[in-house]
Scaffold this motif. Structure first.
Motif, mmCIF file in Angstrom:
data_model
loop_
_atom_site.group_PDB
_atom_site.id
_atom_site.type_symbol
_atom_site.label_atom_id
_atom_site.label_comp_id
_atom_site.label_asym_id
_atom_site.label_seq_id
_atom_site.Cartn_x
_atom_site.Cartn_y
_atom_site.Cartn_z
ATOM 1 N N ASP A 1 0.775 -1.208 0.274
ATOM 2 C CA ASP A 1 -0.104 -0.016 -0.039
ATOM 3 C C ASP A 1 0.913 1.222 -0.153
ATOM 4 O O ASP A 1 0.540 2.496 -0.563
ATOM 5 C CB ASP A 1 -0.894 0.014 1.237
ATOM 6 N N ASP B 1 2.218 1.720 -3.546
ATOM 7 C CA ASP B 1 1.183 2.346 -4.319
ATOM 8 C C ASP B 1 0.851 3.698 -4.080
ATOM 9 O O ASP B 1 0.734 4.476 -4.902
ATOM 10 C CB ASP B 1 -0.003 1.410 -4.331
ATOM 11 N N ARG B 2 1.029 4.040 -2.807
ATOM 12 C CA ARG B 2 0.687 5.556 -2.434
ATOM 13 C C ARG B 2 1.697 6.276 -3.023
ATOM 14 O O ARG B 2 1.604 7.302 -3.500
ATOM 15 C CB ARG B 2 0.350 5.625 -0.757
ATOM 16 N N ASN B 3 3.045 5.798 -2.916
ATOM 17 C CA ASN B 3 4.248 6.712 -3.330
ATOM 18 C C ASN B 3 3.808 6.772 -5.130
ATOM 19 O O ASN B 3 4.012 7.822 -5.408
ATOM 20 C CB ASN B 3 5.211 5.955 -3.029
#
Length: 489
Positions: free
Chosen positions: A217, A220-222
């Motif tokens: 997660d 993915d956020r980065n």
């Protein structure tokens, strides 16, 4: 031989601490709502083991039923929470069906042979095989977790299935061991010990799964943040390009205004020259001719001043204002004279101001505004309808109202009238550019005043000019609203 009571106490404490740990993890990452189900599963297993530990030498059948079913319910919740956490459809409904079948078989075994544990052990083994097999299938088809972690967890589940099958086999091959002995006896310590190791191993594996989920997660956020930064940079680049285009357009507009200024001055100069020549050629012109020549010269002068003020964008607004004391009576006569030159004076009903305020402003600008409003009123009303012009003083405001009985403004378009190049839908057959009212609002705004349009009862429009008298600015809500609208315009 291990003491089973001590082992059960250790397993109860360990499972309860694991449930508490899952609750803490869920409190830290609320979006992992599946961890609540896993925590509930561990809690149910801990509660069932605690009830199991409290059994006496001759437990009540209801006690046997409750503690066994509580542990089985914990396994169902654990399987459903794992499935949802791994991104698969929940298996709670299937698990409850399996639990219901197991409950029926278990109750049937209790009714047929209450002192024989073999049937109940076989029923529990079947339930364990079904639930653990479903969890193994979920892990086998999952691709979100690393392969080594999935296979280690599958091995743990398979080990528990093997231990359950071994216990069932012992009960089948050596029925004398369980024919009359309670299940909570030291002879079954090995089964509960491996169950304790299984729960610890499963907790560690699932903890690693949560860590991998959080790592994925975060990655993915980065990546999403990097895409957002890239998108914002692209938008900033487009905005910068748009600003450059707007600057270029403004520069072109400025050049166009200069060109228009020059093109307007040329015919105005020709008209002024022709007027002067007529004055020279006609030695003693009649009064009517002299008035018309004077009116033409005054109109040319007024147009030239407007061009100098508003088509030249190099000057500031403050420098274009020519402030002088307003004489409403003289302004009324000049307006009547202007419309008398074009044969429209008979339609005007002027009501001059009796109580003359000490008002200072740009008289030429105000004359242009009033003339423009009267011209619109005459243009958009029938030739036999009068136009009323009234000067008054209200709440320390100099108020000028121009009322007509014309075509009016359609509903829903009143708020749009006054914008640059906007014309109402019922004015298409009449020539116009949509700049008259916009220019009026602009000129009145230089005086911190406001121009309001409202429909007139019975048909027509009332245009109201409100000009604050310097030094006596009103503090009424009506005037504050008017000034605010002017500033927004």
């Amino acid at each position: 031989m291990l003491d089973l009571k001590t082992l059960l106490l250790l397993e109860v404490c360990t499972t309860a601490l694991q449930a508490f740990a899952w609750l803490l993890v869920w409190r830290s990452w609320r979006y992992l709502y599946e961890l609540k189900l896993i925590a509930a599963g561990f809690s149910a297993i801990a509660l069932g083991l605690f009830l199991l530990m409290l059994r006496g030498p001759d437990p009540h059948p209801l006690h046997l039923f409750v503690d066994n079913m509580t542990i089985k319910l914990g396994l169902v919740l654990l399987a459903d929470g794992m499935a949802r956490f791994l991104g698969h459809p929940g298996c709670l409904r299937v698990g409850l069906v399996i639990l219901a079948v197991h409950t029926a078989l278990w109750c049937l075994a209790m009714a047929l042979a209450p002192h024989d544990l073999s049937l109940r052990i076989h029923a529990s083994t079947a339930f364990t095989l079904a639930m653990m097999g479903m969890m193994i299938r979920i892990l086998y088809v999952d691709r979100g977790q690393p392969a080594f972690l999935r296979w280690i967890t599958i091995a743990l589940l398979a080990e528990y299935i093997g231990a359950s099958l071994l216990q069932s086999a012992l009960a089948f091959w050596s029925p004398h061991l369980v024919a009359s002995a309670p299940i909570v006896s030291n002879i079954n310590s090995w089964y509960f010990f491996q169950g304790h190791l299984f729960m610890v191993g499963l907790f560690i594996c699932m903890l690693f799964m949560v860590g991998m989920r959080l790592s994925i997660d975060l990655r993915d956020r980065n990546a999403a943040l990097a895409e957002e930064v890239t998108e914002r940079r692209r938008l900033e680049s487009e905005l910068s390009a748009s600003l450059d285009e707007e600057k270029a357009a403004r520069e072109e507009q400025r050049q166009f205004m200069h060109m228009v200024s020059h093109e307007f001055r040329t015919p105005l100069a020709a008209i002024r020259y022709a007027t002067e020549m007529l004055g020279v050629m006609i030695q003693k012109p009649p009064d009517a001719v002299a008035k018309r020549l004077t009116g033409i010269d005054a109109s040319v002068s007024r147009m030239t001043q407007l061009i100098d003020r508003f088509l030249s964008t190099e000057q500031q607004v403050g420098s274009t204002l020519k402030v002088e004391k307003l004489n409403p009576l003289q302004l009324t006569r000049e307006i009547q004279q202007y419309f008398g030159h074009i044969g429209q004076n008979q339609r005007l009903q002027m009501r001059p101001l009796v109580d003359v305020p000490d008002y200072w402003g740009d008289v030429e600008m105000l004359r242009t505004v009033i003339v423009n409003l009267i011209d619109n009123a005459l243009k958009y009303s029938r030739s036999d309808r009068p136009v009323e012009v009234a000067f008054s003083r209200r709440n320390n405001l100099l108020v000028v109202e121009v009322a007509d009985r014309g075509i009016g403004i359609p509903d829903g378009e009143l708020s749009h009238v006054g914008r640059r190049f906007f014309r109402a839908s019922n004015t298409r057959r009449t020539a116009g550019s949509g700049l008259g009212l916009y220019t009026c609002r602009k000129l009145i705004g230089y005086h911190r005043g406001a121009l309001d349009l409202r429909p007139r009862r019975g048909g027509g429009t009332i245009a109201t000019i409100r000009l604050p008298i310097p030094g006596l600015e009103p503090k009424t809500p009506e005037n504050e609203t008017a000034v605010g609208e002017t500033e927004r315009a």
